[in-house]
Design an enzyme around this catalytic site. Structure first.
Site, short mmCIF file in Angstrom:
data_model
loop_
_atom_site.label_atom_id
_atom_site.label_comp_id
_atom_site.label_asym_id
_atom_site.label_seq_id
_atom_site.Cartn_x
_atom_site.Cartn_y
_atom_site.Cartn_z
N GLY A 76 0.81 -1.29 0.15
CA GLY A 76 -0.21 -0.12 -0.01
C GLY A 76 0.87 1.20 0.06
O GLY A 76 0.34 2.23 -0.37
N GLU A 79 1.42 1.94 -3.61
CA GLU A 79 0.34 2.22 -4.05
C GLU A 79 -0.06 3.63 -3.78
O GLU A 79 -0.47 4.44 -4.73
CB GLU A 79 -0.79 1.37 -3.64
CG GLU A 79 -0.41 -0.15 -4.37
CD GLU A 79 -1.50 -1.24 -3.63
OE1 GLU A 79 -1.68 -1.34 -2.51
OE2 GLU A 79 -1.94 -1.91 -4.49
N GLU A 123 2.68 -8.14 -1.33
CA GLU A 123 1.21 -8.63 -0.73
C GLU A 123 1.34 -10.37 -1.01
O GLU A 123 0.49 -10.97 -0.37
CB GLU A 123 0.10 -8.15 -1.60
CG GLU A 123 -0.10 -6.64 -1.06
CD GLU A 123 0.57 -5.48 -1.92
OE1 GLU A 123 1.59 -5.89 -2.65
OE2 GLU A 123 -0.09 -4.41 -1.81
N1 CAA Z 1 1.70 -3.71 8.97
C1 CAA Z 1 1.69 -3.31 10.28
N2 CAA Z 1 2.95 -3.32 10.89
C2 CAA Z 1 4.13 -3.16 10.30
C3 CAA Z 1 3.90 -3.18 8.57
C4 CAA Z 1 2.74 -3.27 8.30
N3 CAA Z 1 2.60 -3.46 6.70
N4 CAA Z 1 5.35 -3.15 8.36
C5 CAA Z 1 6.33 -2.94 9.29
N5 CAA Z 1 5.34 -2.65 10.32
C6 CAA Z 1 5.80 -3.08 11.91
C7 CAA Z 1 6.37 -4.40 12.12
O1 CAA Z 1 5.45 -5.25 12.62
C8 CAA Z 1 7.32 -3.95 13.46
O2 CAA Z 1 6.52 -3.60 14.49
P1 CAA Z 1 7.08 -4.30 15.84
O3 CAA Z 1 8.36 -3.45 16.23
O4 CAA Z 1 5.81 -3.96 16.84
O5 CAA Z 1 7.37 -5.77 15.88
C9 CAA Z 1 7.77 -2.50 12.96
O6 CAA Z 1 6.93 -1.95 12.01
C10 CAA Z 1 9.35 -2.60 12.44
O7 CAA Z 1 9.20 -3.48 11.18
P2 CAA Z 1 10.15 -4.62 11.13
O8 CAA Z 1 10.78 -5.01 12.51
O9 CAA Z 1 9.85 -5.49 10.35
O10 CAA Z 1 11.63 -3.85 10.44
P3 CAA Z 1 12.43 -4.55 9.47
O11 CAA Z 1 13.54 -3.56 9.01
O12 CAA Z 1 12.92 -5.92 9.95
O13 CAA Z 1 11.91 -4.72 8.09
C11 CAA Z 1 10.15 -4.61 6.36
C12 CAA Z 1 11.30 -3.93 7.36
C13 CAA Z 1 10.85 -5.14 5.26
C14 CAA Z 1 9.41 -3.35 5.80
C15 CAA Z 1 9.19 -5.22 7.08
O14 CAA Z 1 8.76 -4.70 8.17
C16 CAA Z 1 7.95 -5.81 6.20
O15 CAA Z 1 8.13 -6.75 5.34
N6 CAA Z 1 6.97 -5.15 6.40
C17 CAA Z 1 5.71 -5.47 5.71
C18 CAA Z 1 5.56 -5.30 4.09
C19 CAA Z 1 4.30 -5.84 3.46
O16 CAA Z 1 4.09 -6.99 3.55
N7 CAA Z 1 3.53 -4.66 3.09
C20 CAA Z 1 2.30 -5.08 2.49
C21 CAA Z 1 1.36 -4.90 3.37
S1 CAA Z 1 -0.34 -5.43 2.41
C22 CAA Z 1 -0.96 -4.09 1.73
O17 CAA Z 1 -0.27 -3.27 1.52
C23 CAA Z 1 -2.27 -4.53 1.01
C24 CAA Z 1 -2.62 -3.40 0.02
O18 CAA Z 1 -2.29 -3.73 -1.36
C25 CAA Z 1 -3.40 -2.12 0.15
#
Ligand code: CAA
Length: 261
Positions: free
Chosen positions: A111, A114, A134
């Site tokens: 997102g 996006e 995703e």
């Molecule tokens: N939603 C909720 N929380 C999130 C988040 C998300 N998308 N991305 C990161 N966070 C949170 C983590 O849970 C973490 O929280 P805690 O400290 O409470 O555990 C905090 O942010 C820091 O993140 P990381 O510890 O994971 O940090 P990192 O440096 O190790 O990794 C990252 C960074 C690679 C961006 C990893 O956080 C990640 O993969 N995030 C998710 C990315 C993702 O999958 N995005 C797509 C979401 S679905 C979507 O967006 C649907 C759509 O099309 C609308």
């Protein structure tokens, strides 16, 4: 400003600036964040003194790491459908008359990518990363990642990103592919984006708004309709004082003083 907790807003010159401000969650886009963002954007769009908006993340780690997965994980289809899950995301941005520039430092994932693509121009800091992960969550992009990304970078690269979830674009790759208009050093990205937004804000607002409408029409209409739409807007702008002023200033070798009328 004080009434927001998940974003910060300020006005610089004639530019409205919004910073996504949920650093501990890498600016994960939860419902409350979008409510605040929509409110701030609506205010900027109505403010006569603002001609363009810059949207960025707080700090340099993330623009936004996507929709809030923790908020989303227990949702079900019927509620998504009847409550229109994600409709909130486009409600305000879609109706913005003024250009929005995304200044992307760090992660623009899911997102987040996006949201950047909903903006009119994307500038990237040198360490920006764009991706649509995703598929790794058992879903697909839901706010333009299968559509705007294809328009921006073509089918091959978009398909690879969306299907693997792990093929990310660096700032350089995103610029080469046409997703990003320009790359700036991390520390000066926001400042440079504001400078360009200020330059846009110094033009006649009716012409800027029609220019945005016309370019966007290229994605919605067949060429002949788009060309007719463009021609009509072009003709219409001769009804503005700013057209008279702009052309008089050129003939008199001076700077135009646009009044946005
Ligand atoms: N939603 C909720 N929380 C999130 C988040 C998300 N998308 N991305 C990161 N966070 C949170 C983590 O849970 C973490 O929280 P805690 O400290 O409470 O555990 C905090 O942010 C820091 O993140 P990381 O510890 O994971 O940090 P990192 O440096 O190790 O990794 C990252 C960074 C690679 C961006 C990893 O956080 C990640 O993969 N995030 C998710 C990315 C993702 O999958 N995005 C797509 C979401 S679905 C979507 O967006 C649907 C759509 O099309 C609308």
């Amino acid at each position: 400003s004080a009434e927001y907790t998940l974003i910060k807003t300020r006005i610089e010159g004639n530019v409205g600036v919004v910073e996504l401000h949920r650093p501990k969650a890498l600016n994960a886009l939860c419902t409350d964040l979008f409510r605040e963002l929509n409110d701030a954007l609506a205010r900027f769009d109505q403010d006569k003194n603002i001609g363009a908006v810059v949207l960025t993340g707080s700090g340099t780690r993330a623009f936004a790491a996507g929709a809030d997965i923790k908020e989303m994980k227990d949702k079900d289809f019927v509620t998504n459908y009847t409550k229109g899950f994600l409709n909130l995301w486009t409600e305000q941005i879609d109706r913005m008359r003024k250009p929005i520039i995304a200044a992307v430092n760090g992660y623009a994932l899911g997102g987040g990518c996006e949201l950047a693509m909903m903006c009119d121009i994307i500038y990237a800091g040198e360490k920006a990363v764009f991706g649509q992960p995703e598929i790794n969550l058992g879903i697909i992009p839901g706010a333009g990642g299968t559509q705007r990304l294809v328009h921006a970078i073509g089918k091959a690269k978009a398909m690879e990103m969306v299907l693997t979830g792990n093929a990310k674009l660096t700032a350089k790759e995103a610029e080469a592919a046409g997703l990003v208009a320009r790359i700036f050093p991390i520390e000066s990205l926001v400042e440079e984006a504001i400078k360009i937004a200020q330059e846009i804000a110094s033009k006649s607002q009716p012409s800027v708004q029609m220019a945005k409408e016309a370019v966007n029409a290229a994605f919605e209409m067949p060429l002949s309709s788009g060309l007719r739409f463009e021609r009509r807007l072009f003709q219409a702008l001769f009804a503005t004082k700013d057209q008279k002023e702009g052309m008089a200033a050129f003939a008199e070798k001076r700077k135009p003083n646009f009044t946005h009328e």
